[in-house]
Design a protein around this motif. Structure first.
Motif, PDB file in Angstrom:
ATOM      1  N   LEU A 150       0.819  -1.209   0.000  1.00  0.00           N
ATOM      2  CA  LEU A 150       0.000   0.000   0.000  1.00  0.00           C
ATOM      3  C   LEU A 150       0.859   1.267   0.000  1.00  0.00           C
ATOM      4  O   LEU A 150       0.538   2.252  -0.684  1.00  0.00           O
ATOM      5  N   LEU A 151       1.934   1.265   0.745  1.00  0.00           N
ATOM      6  CA  LEU A 151       2.808   2.439   0.802  1.00  0.00           C
ATOM      7  C   LEU A 151       3.507   2.680  -0.535  1.00  0.00           C
ATOM      8  O   LEU A 151       3.615   3.817  -1.001  1.00  0.00           O
ATOM      9  N   ILE A 152       3.969   1.606  -1.177  1.00  0.00           N
ATOM     10  CA  ILE A 152       4.638   1.754  -2.477  1.00  0.00           C
ATOM     11  C   ILE A 152       3.671   2.280  -3.525  1.00  0.00           C
ATOM     12  O   ILE A 152       3.989   3.204  -4.301  1.00  0.00           O
ATOM     13  N   ALA A 153       2.460   1.716  -3.566  1.00  0.00           N
ATOM     14  CA  ALA A 153       1.479   2.114  -4.581  1.00  0.00           C
ATOM     15  C   ALA A 153       1.044   3.565  -4.412  1.00  0.00           C
ATOM     16  O   ALA A 153       0.946   4.315  -5.391  1.00  0.00           O
ATOM     17  N   SER A 154       0.768   3.990  -3.174  1.00  0.00           N
ATOM     18  CA  SER A 154       0.321   5.367  -2.954  1.00  0.00           C
ATOM     19  C   SER A 154       1.447   6.370  -3.199  1.00  0.00           C
ATOM     20  O   SER A 154       1.205   7.471  -3.700  1.00  0.00           O
ATOM     21  N   ALA A 155       2.684   6.007  -2.882  1.00  0.00           N
ATOM     22  CA  ALA A 155       3.814   6.899  -3.160  1.00  0.00           C
ATOM     23  C   ALA A 155       4.013   7.062  -4.665  1.00  0.00           C
ATOM     24  O   ALA A 155       4.259   8.177  -5.162  1.00  0.00           O
ATOM     25  N   ALA A 156       3.900   5.974  -5.414  1.00  0.00           N
ATOM     26  CA  ALA A 156       4.027   6.051  -6.873  1.00  0.00           C
ATOM     27  C   ALA A 156       2.908   6.901  -7.468  1.00  0.00           C
ATOM     28  O   ALA A 156       3.135   7.703  -8.384  1.00  0.00           O
ATOM     29  N   GLY A 157       1.683   6.739  -6.941  1.00  0.00           N
ATOM     30  CA  GLY A 157       0.565   7.519  -7.450  1.00  0.00           C
ATOM     31  C   GLY A 157       0.720   9.008  -7.212  1.00  0.00           C
ATOM     32  O   GLY A 157       0.195   9.822  -7.978  1.00  0.00           O
ATOM     33  N   THR A 158       1.457   9.378  -6.179  1.00  0.00           N
ATOM     34  CA  THR A 158       1.715  10.796  -5.916  1.00  0.00           C
ATOM     35  C   THR A 158       2.636  11.406  -6.971  1.00  0.00           C
ATOM     36  O   THR A 158       2.478  12.567  -7.360  1.00  0.00           O
ATOM     37  N   PHE A 213      -1.146   8.112   1.065  1.00  0.00           N
ATOM     38  CA  PHE A 213       0.122   7.620   1.619  1.00  0.00           C
ATOM     39  C   PHE A 213       0.231   7.925   3.105  1.00  0.00           C
ATOM     40  O   PHE A 213       0.656   7.074   3.900  1.00  0.00           O
ATOM     41  N   LEU A 214      -0.171   9.136   3.515  1.00  0.00           N
ATOM     42  CA  LEU A 214      -0.091   9.512   4.924  1.00  0.00           C
ATOM     43  C   LEU A 214      -1.035   8.672   5.785  1.00  0.00           C
ATOM     44  O   LEU A 214      -0.687   8.289   6.907  1.00  0.00           O
ATOM     45  N   PHE A 215      -2.237   8.388   5.277  1.00  0.00           N
ATOM     46  CA  PHE A 215      -3.176   7.539   6.025  1.00  0.00           C
ATOM     47  C   PHE A 215      -2.610   6.136   6.201  1.00  0.00           C
ATOM     48  O   PHE A 215      -2.713   5.546   7.284  1.00  0.00           O
ATOM     49  N   PHE A 216      -2.020   5.582   5.142  1.00  0.00           N
ATOM     50  CA  PHE A 216      -1.437   4.247   5.259  1.00  0.00           C
ATOM     51  C   PHE A 216      -0.218   4.259   6.175  1.00  0.00           C
ATOM     52  O   PHE A 216       0.021   3.298   6.917  1.00  0.00           O
TER      53      PHE A 216
END
Length: 402
Positions: A90-98, A192-195
């Motif tokens: 989840l952290l990798i995916a949300s960081a990439a989406g940013t 990302f911050l929520f995860f």
């Protein structure tokens, strides 16, 4: 988030451990912000397609690529969550989406918008099944309908504000530009911050061996029928997302915020009805609610393809929202109840969902180009009705046994 839990009468979460309660809050918050950002971008891409000179087939292929990315990654991410744990994914995916939407600043061409759309599909293909599998572990089985109701309320609240934000960004800058691209960046950044917050309070998942892993219940005919029904429903949803803004613009001459309001009307009804329908998902037959809700959605989708006045179009939108409110929490809780390997099951469930999103825009795009926008809606509605036949046979068998 606590008010949202109380709204759905999820006081059972107060009796859960601190880690499960914080994890549920993190998943709900991430569902809202990731959907808000991506929804603003996809709406802007669709509603601005005609003025930008994008053909229906190009638009359909761009959206199909987005959902193809989700299709490929959803099952893999679900299996990965069962083996190595959810939070790293989840952290990798949300960081990439940013970071991905900034690609347009380096390559300001229409093709770059399609690539961004596809890349956001890879991020969503990880985030949705993994976060949903976590959510299914937070409460007992008889409370999952209400928790998934809260989850869908976050999603559809974001789907209301997303088109409004995308329409406002287009009105301000006259097309896709800095404000439009900032929406997915901000949404994924907050996700990302929520995860990250949930990671600090969640226990680490223990690694599972292949021997201990149960796997999806492929021999369960109800599971297969559910996958087919979801496939038909999401083909219809993909046509709504891809072509409804354009239909509204061509038929009624609306664009920007006014088009966003009409586009968001079913989502408003979903939010209003979800506290009741999610409670029904915990106390009534989930298969019956799934069939009834999806059947209503297919009928309304066929109605969109007809030459109807604006008031009747709005009535169909309200009815479609009621159908979705019935089917969403019941189908999700029905899926997560079918086994212990929740990551794998939700990965397959969302894989079937994304398969409909892959075929839907392409099929409807070519139907629209060689026939008309109305043909796209009618063809998809008929296919969705056919996909409900196995579920109807299961319900008929239940009635005969009783």
């Amino acid at each position: 988030m606590k008010r949202l839990f109380n709204y759905f009468r999820l006081s059972s979460l107060d009796q859960c451990s601190e880690s499960k309660r914080r994890t549920a809050q993190g998943v709900l918050g991430s569902a809202f912000f990731s959907t808000l950002g991506v929804g603003a971008f996809t709406f802007a891409l669709s509603v601005n397609a005609q003025s930008a000179g994008l053909s229906p087939s190009w638009l359909g292929l761009a959206f199909s690529g987005y959902f193809l990315a989700r299709l490929v990654l959803a099952p893999l991410a679900g299996y990965g969550a069962d083996f190595i744990g959810a939070m790293p994914l989840l952290l990798i995916a949300s960081a990439a989406g940013t970071a991905i939407p900034t690609l347009y600043y380096f390559f300001p061409i229409n093709e770059a918008l399609g690539i961004i759309q596809i890349c956001m599909g890879f991020c969503a293909g990880i985030i949705k099944p993994v976060s949903m599998s976590i959510l299914g572990e937070c409460v007992p089985q008889n409370k999952r309908g209400r928790l998934f109701g809260a989850y869908n309320t976050c999603l559809y609240t974001a789907l209301i504000f997303g088109p409004l934000a995308g329409g406002a960004a287009i009105n301000i800058q006259g097309g896709i530009n800095t404000l439009t691209l900032a929406c997915p960046c901000i949404g994924m950044g907050l996700t990302f911050l929520f995860f990250l917050r949930a990671k600090f309070v969640s226990p680490l998942h223990t690694m599972k061996s292949a021997k201990d892993k149960e796997g999806p219940p492929w021999r369960n005919i109800t599971f297969i029928a559910l996958l087919l029904a979801v496939l038909g429903r999401t083909m219809g949803s993909s046509v709504i997302i891809t072509f409804l803004p354009r239909l509204i613009n061509e038929r009624f001459g609306l664009s920007g915020i006014l088009a966003g309001i009409l586009f968001a009307l079913p989502n408003i009804i979903i939010i209003i009805g979800m506290p009741v329908t999610s409670k029904w998902a915990d106390i009534r037959d989930k298969t019956g609610l799934t069939f009834l809700g999806m059947g209503l959605c297919s009928a309304c989708l066929f109605g969109f393809g007809q030459s109807i006045p604006l008031w009747f179009f709005a009535c169909l939108s309200v009815t479609m929202g009621l159908g979705s409110a019935l089917s969403l929490p019941s189908s999700m809780s029905l899926a997560v109840d079918m086994g212990s390997s929740k990551g794998s099951i939700m990965g397959i469930f969302l894989g079937a969902s994304n398969l409909g999103f892959v075929f839907g825009p392409s099929l409807a795009g070519f139907a629209a180009e060689y026939g008309g926008i109305s043909d796209a809606f009618e063809l998809t509605a008929l296919f969705g009705g056919l996909c409900l036949l196995p579920t109807f046979l299961i319900l008929n068998k239940k009635l005969n046994v009783e």
